[in-house]
Design a protein around this motif. Structure first.
Motif, short mmCIF file in Angstrom:
data_model
loop_
_atom_site.label_atom_id
_atom_site.label_comp_id
_atom_site.label_asym_id
_atom_site.label_seq_id
_atom_site.Cartn_x
_atom_site.Cartn_y
_atom_site.Cartn_z
N GLY A 161 5.27 -25.32 11.99
CA GLY A 161 5.95 -25.10 13.24
C GLY A 161 5.04 -24.75 14.40
N ARG A 162 3.74 -24.96 14.25
CA ARG A 162 2.82 -24.70 15.35
C ARG A 162 2.93 -25.79 16.41
N PRO A 163 2.45 -25.51 17.63
CA PRO A 163 2.40 -26.57 18.64
C PRO A 163 1.56 -27.74 18.12
N ALA A 164 2.02 -28.94 18.39
CA ALA A 164 1.31 -30.12 17.90
C ALA A 164 0.06 -30.36 18.73
N PRO A 165 -1.00 -30.86 18.10
CA PRO A 165 -2.16 -31.31 18.89
C PRO A 165 -1.75 -32.40 19.88
N ARG A 166 -2.47 -32.48 21.00
CA ARG A 166 -2.16 -33.51 21.99
C ARG A 166 -2.46 -34.90 21.41
N HIS A 167 -3.60 -35.04 20.78
CA HIS A 167 -4.01 -36.29 20.14
C HIS A 167 -4.73 -35.95 18.84
N VAL A 168 -4.73 -36.91 17.91
CA VAL A 168 -5.55 -36.83 16.70
C VAL A 168 -6.40 -38.10 16.66
N ILE A 169 -7.72 -37.92 16.70
CA ILE A 169 -8.65 -39.05 16.79
C ILE A 169 -9.46 -39.11 15.51
N LEU A 170 -9.39 -40.23 14.83
CA LEU A 170 -10.01 -40.39 13.51
C LEU A 170 -11.06 -41.49 13.57
N ILE A 171 -12.28 -41.16 13.23
CA ILE A 171 -13.40 -42.11 13.22
C ILE A 171 -13.77 -42.37 11.77
N HIS A 248 -2.31 -46.47 9.31
CA HIS A 248 -1.70 -47.05 10.51
C HIS A 248 -0.32 -47.63 10.18
N ARG A 249 -0.22 -48.35 9.08
CA ARG A 249 1.07 -48.95 8.70
C ARG A 249 2.12 -47.88 8.41
N ARG A 250 1.72 -46.84 7.69
CA ARG A 250 2.69 -45.81 7.30
C ARG A 250 3.16 -45.00 8.50
N ILE A 251 2.25 -44.69 9.40
CA ILE A 251 2.67 -43.95 10.61
C ILE A 251 3.63 -44.79 11.43
N THR A 252 3.33 -46.06 11.58
CA THR A 252 4.19 -46.96 12.34
C THR A 252 5.57 -47.06 11.71
N ALA A 254 6.97 -44.86 9.93
CA ALA A 254 7.65 -43.58 10.07
C ALA A 254 8.10 -43.30 11.50
N GLY A 255 7.86 -44.26 12.40
CA GLY A 255 8.29 -44.11 13.78
C GLY A 255 7.29 -43.42 14.68
N GLY A 256 6.06 -43.23 14.19
CA GLY A 256 5.04 -42.56 14.99
C GLY A 256 4.20 -43.53 15.80
N ARG A 257 3.28 -42.96 16.56
CA ARG A 257 2.36 -43.75 17.41
C ARG A 257 0.99 -43.77 16.77
N SER A 258 0.50 -44.98 16.50
CA SER A 258 -0.84 -45.14 15.93
C SER A 258 -1.53 -46.28 16.65
#
Length: 293
Positions: A161-171, A248-252, A254-258
């Motif tokens: 329940g913490r505030p969500a990060p603004r972005h998550v960047i994965l290299i 990427h496929r699973r997030i998409t 699940a309705g998320g942004r990737s």
């Protein structure tokens, strides 16, 4: 695909691989030193401060030019067993310069002396402190194992329940410590940096008392709904390519942004090779995401 990318990738065969076998990994761990010192490139663009949180170092990079207001927590790669290296400072110097953000670099404890559970608890403190100081503009990023840490943190903060990060960047993120995806075996002959046996060993060490498939160790197995926007920079000559694509496929689904950015011919964490035009382009994309807030 640039000639510099191709040439650099071919030269990687000359480098010893620490993950070829379990034994090569263990020998490399026995020889490892400490983290690379902050580079001159970083000091040119940032004021460097350090603090100790629960006995471990956190390095803060504050732009010498007026910061834009965003804040990033960057967890470095290294199979969870090796410290931050000079190439990481190069990535961070570029992000400070191009994005104008303040960056915290937590030097988390490494396996086998430390585990995923310890890191998760400690990084949670770092994140809470950053949110208290900067508000809802804190993003998470990381490369390789550090990318796995960044995603695992985002899942943990959603669940708590913490505030969500603004972005998550994965290299080039390491998302599944078990490496059971058949795509990993298919790409293995193309990857001159990583090998499955040593990585699986590193994953077991990092898991500690957990199963290596636990979401804290292998965040690809998490429920991926309700996460903040994810940006992925990935090469297709990287053992982790198949899992990054699957994320990427699973997030998409699940309705998320990737946002999945694939670099043809890209090797593992090619972003850390600044002489390659594809690396500079990837860092420009990451900086653009971070400038959003």
């Amino acid at each position: 695909m640039s000639l510099l990318l191709t040439a650099t990738r071919r030269l990687l065969v000359l480098r010893p691989r620490t993950t070829t076998t379990e034994q090569t990994l263990d020998r490399a761990i026995a020889r490892r030193g400490g983290p690379a010192p902050v580079s001159r490139a970083v000091k040119r663009v940032a004021v460097v401060d350090e603090r100790i949180v629960d006995g471990r170092r956190v390095v803060r990079l504050t732009p010498r030019q007026k910061p834009r207001g965003g804040h990033l927590i960057y967890t470095h790669g290294g199979c969870y067993t090796f410290p931050l290296i000079g190439a990481h400072w190069g990535i961070l110097a570029t992000l400070v310069r191009r994005a104008g953000i303040t960056i915290d670099v937590p030097l988390y404890g490494l396996a086998p002396e430390h585990t995923a559970t310890e890191a998760a608890d400690w990084l949670e403190t770092i994140y809470d402190d950053a949110v208290a100081e900067f508000g809802p503009v804190v993003s998470l990023a990381g490369d390789s194992a550090g990318g796995g840490l960044a995603l695992a943190q985002a899942v943990r903060y959603r669940d708590s329940g913490r505030p969500a990060p603004r972005h998550v960047i994965l290299i080039s993120p390491w998302l599944d410590a078990t490496l059971i995806n058949p795509g990993a075996a298919a790409v293995a002959p193309l990857d001159h940096m990583l090998a499955v046996p040593g990585l699986v060993r590193a994953g077991r060490l990092w898991a500690g008392d957990l199963d290596p498939s636990d979401p804290l160790v292998s965040p690809l197995s998490s429920d991926l709904a309700g996460l903040p926007p994810i940006h992925i920079e990935q090469g297709d000559h990287d053992l982790f390519y198949a899992d990054a694509e699957e994320l990427h496929r699973r997030i998409t689904r699940a309705g998320g942004r990737s946002d999945f950015r694939l670099t043809r011919g890209g090797f593992h964490v090619f972003v850390g090779a600044p002489w390659i035009p594809e690396a500079r382009a990837a860092l420009a994309r990451i900086a653009a995401v971070l400038r959003q807030g």
